[in-house]
Design an enzyme around this catalytic site. Structure first.
Site, PDB file in Angstrom:
ATOM      1  N   THR A 245       0.802  -1.217   0.000  1.00 16.65           N
ATOM      2  CA  THR A 245       0.000   0.000   0.000  1.00 16.65           C
ATOM      3  C   THR A 245       0.836   1.268   0.000  1.00 16.65           C
ATOM      4  O   THR A 245       0.453   2.269  -0.607  1.00 16.65           O
ATOM      5  CB  THR A 245      -0.926  -0.002   1.236  1.00 16.65           C
TER       6      THR A 245
ATOM      7  N   ASP B 124       1.536  -8.027  -4.406  1.00 13.37           N
ATOM      8  CA  ASP B 124       0.749  -7.983  -3.181  1.00 13.37           C
ATOM      9  C   ASP B 124       1.412  -8.929  -2.187  1.00 13.37           C
ATOM     10  O   ASP B 124       1.830 -10.031  -2.546  1.00 13.37           O
ATOM     11  CB  ASP B 124      -0.687  -8.422  -3.466  1.00 13.37           C
ATOM     12  N   SER B 125       1.484  -8.517  -0.943  1.00 14.03           N
ATOM     13  CA  SER B 125       2.219  -9.338   0.019  1.00 14.03           C
ATOM     14  C   SER B 125       1.565 -10.704   0.248  1.00 14.03           C
ATOM     15  O   SER B 125       2.218 -11.630   0.720  1.00 14.03           O
ATOM     16  CB  SER B 125       2.386  -8.601   1.354  1.00 14.03           C
ATOM     17  N   SER B 126       0.289 -10.844  -0.111  1.00  6.93           N
ATOM     18  CA  SER B 126      -0.355 -12.156  -0.002  1.00  6.93           C
ATOM     19  C   SER B 126       0.256 -13.155  -0.976  1.00  6.93           C
ATOM     20  O   SER B 126       0.110 -14.374  -0.789  1.00  6.93           O
ATOM     21  CB  SER B 126      -1.861 -12.028  -0.271  1.00  6.93           C
TER      22      SER B 126
ATOM     23  N   THR C 289       1.855  -5.208   4.355  1.00  5.59           N
ATOM     24  CA  THR C 289       1.844  -5.540   5.779  1.00  5.59           C
ATOM     25  C   THR C 289       1.435  -6.976   6.089  1.00  5.59           C
ATOM     26  O   THR C 289       1.833  -7.517   7.115  1.00  5.59           O
ATOM     27  CB  THR C 289       0.898  -4.586   6.537  1.00  5.59           C
ATOM     28  N   ASP C 290       0.641  -7.604   5.222  1.00  4.37           N
ATOM     29  CA  ASP C 290       0.067  -8.905   5.571  1.00  4.37           C
ATOM     30  C   ASP C 290       1.121  -9.964   5.863  1.00  4.37           C
ATOM     31  O   ASP C 290       0.949 -10.786   6.764  1.00  4.37           O
ATOM     32  CB  ASP C 290      -0.872  -9.397   4.463  1.00  4.37           C
TER      33      ASP C 290
ATOM     34  N   GLN D  71      -0.196 -20.865  20.396  1.00  3.95           N
ATOM     35  CA  GLN D  71      -1.181 -20.018  19.735  1.00  3.95           C
ATOM     36  C   GLN D  71      -1.281 -18.644  20.388  1.00  3.95           C
ATOM     37  O   GLN D  71      -1.789 -17.699  19.773  1.00  3.95           O
ATOM     38  CB  GLN D  71      -2.557 -20.695  19.769  1.00  3.95           C
ATOM     39  N   CYS D  72      -0.805 -18.525  21.616  1.00 12.88           N
ATOM     40  CA  CYS D  72      -0.889 -17.252  22.333  1.00 12.88           C
ATOM     41  C   CYS D  72       0.143 -16.268  21.776  1.00 12.88           C
ATOM     42  O   CYS D  72       1.297 -16.637  21.551  1.00 12.88           O
ATOM     43  CB  CYS D  72      -0.619 -17.445  23.821  1.00 12.88           C
TER      44      CYS D  72
END
Length: 355
Positions: free
Chosen positions: A28, A71-73, A103-104, A290-291
């Site tokens: 972006t 795109d970062s994806s 950012t992703d 996962q935390c």
């Protein structure tokens, strides 16, 4: 992937204080609205038109841009390798590096670069934006300017932050400790398990004791990744059939398993038998929590003792982003399980806390 190059001298008043290489991959930050209102990449040779305050910096800036921004994806390890190669091949010509990235997946790429660039003694600062640089309220200008300042800052003739990091919304984070946590607000990144490297206000305040310092050894470049890996996220009700199917992936070499709390997992016989069978076949299983905060402490509770017993590797307080990129790199360089275990259990560049 074609790369375009442009050179920008921010001020002609005196010789530049530092030379900075900006690598624009996409995202972006580098977008502007065309006449029809659509977002398109802008030409970085005209960056002064968008950020005139850059003229106040005494810098020589070179911009290398992906000719076709991604795109970062869509970022994958081949892009990590390209970014790392650009830095490695231009390492002696520049005092610091700024990588503009969507950012992703920024935390994944920053983590990967931290492992690729062994003995790094210069700043590599990742940044991006939540709003395009042409938007009136864009965060792109402050993020970019401050990232350039961090990349060029020196103390006692040495770079202040000689490591891979992420600058976003006034904070500087260790790259391999970072995680994207926001898609709407400007404070998109956090580092729950490691202190801020710096915080920007009227001045940039550096947290020196937490910044990595490396002796002046020769930079080593690790440039390969084994993508025969997968991530298994546990959830209540995970079935035997799905876990069996997961561990039946052809050519699987490594698994990052996202467990509960401090590394806890179901104690069902079928669950442990499937994992043990895979480990016995040579699959490396790396346990992360996962935390977002806290760490894996295998054996602390009964529900993680069995994982320790069957050979699962505890990941301490490493992030998922750092875990998966580290595992890919280590598997690409090692064949023997003892060497793989040793490298995964030990910190390579501050990505995990070893007690």
């Amino acid at each position: 992937m074609k790369i375009t190059k442009s050179n920008i001298i921010t001020s002609a008043a005196k010789p530049p204080d530092s030379t900075i290489l900006i690598i624009y991959t996409g995202g972006t930050l580098g977008m502007i609205h065309n006449e029809g209102g659509a977002l398109i990449p802008f030409d970085f040779s005209s960056i002064m038109d968008h950020i005139p305050s850059l003229r106040q910096l005494e810098l020589n800036i070179t911009v290398m841009s992906f000719e076709e921004p991604i795109d970062s994806s869509n970022v994958n390890p081949s892009h990590w390798e390209l970014i790392g190669k650009l830095i490695f091949e231009n390492y002696n010509e520049f005092d610091g590096f700024v990588v503009l990235h969507g950012t992703d997946t920024m935390a994944y790429t920053a983590s990967a670069l931290s492992f690729m660039l062994e003995n790094l003694t210069k700043p590599v600062v990742f940044t991006g934006a939540q709003l395009p640089i042409s938007s009136p309220r864009s965060d792109a200008r402050e993020n970019l300017i401050s990232s350039i300042v961090v990349a060029s800052s020196r103390e006692n003739n040495k770079p202040i932050v000689p490591e891979v990091c992420i600058y976003f919304d006034s904070v500087l984070l260790r790259g391999n400790r970072s995680k994207k946590v926001e898609s709407i607000h400007f404070d998109a990144f956090e580092s729950e398990n490691y202190p801020l490297l710096a915080e920007a206000g009227v001045e940039i305040s550096y947290n020196h004791k937490f910044i990595n310092q490396v002796d002046h050894n020769k930079l080593m470049f690790h440039q390969s990744f084994d993508t025969n890996v997968a991530v298994l996220k546990l959830f209540p009700g995970v079935s035997k059939q799905s876990v069996e199917a997961f561990f039946s992936i052809p050519q699987l070499r490594g698994v990052v398993i996202e467990t509960y709390g401090s590394g806890n997992a179901p104690t069902y016989d079928w669950f442990l038998e499937i994992i043990k069978k895979s480990i016995d076949k040579g699959v490396v299983v790396f346990n992360v929590s996962q935390c977002p905060g806290g760490k894996v402490d295998q054996g602390r509770y009964e529900t993680s003792e069995d994982l320790e017993a069957i050979g699962v590797i505890g990941g301490a307080d490493i992030t998922l982003e750092a875990a998966i990129s580290k595992l890919m790199l280590v598997l690409s360089e090692e064949e023997e399980i003892p060497q793989i275990r040793h490298r995964m259990l030990n910190s390579m560049c501050g990505e995990m806390t070893i007690n």
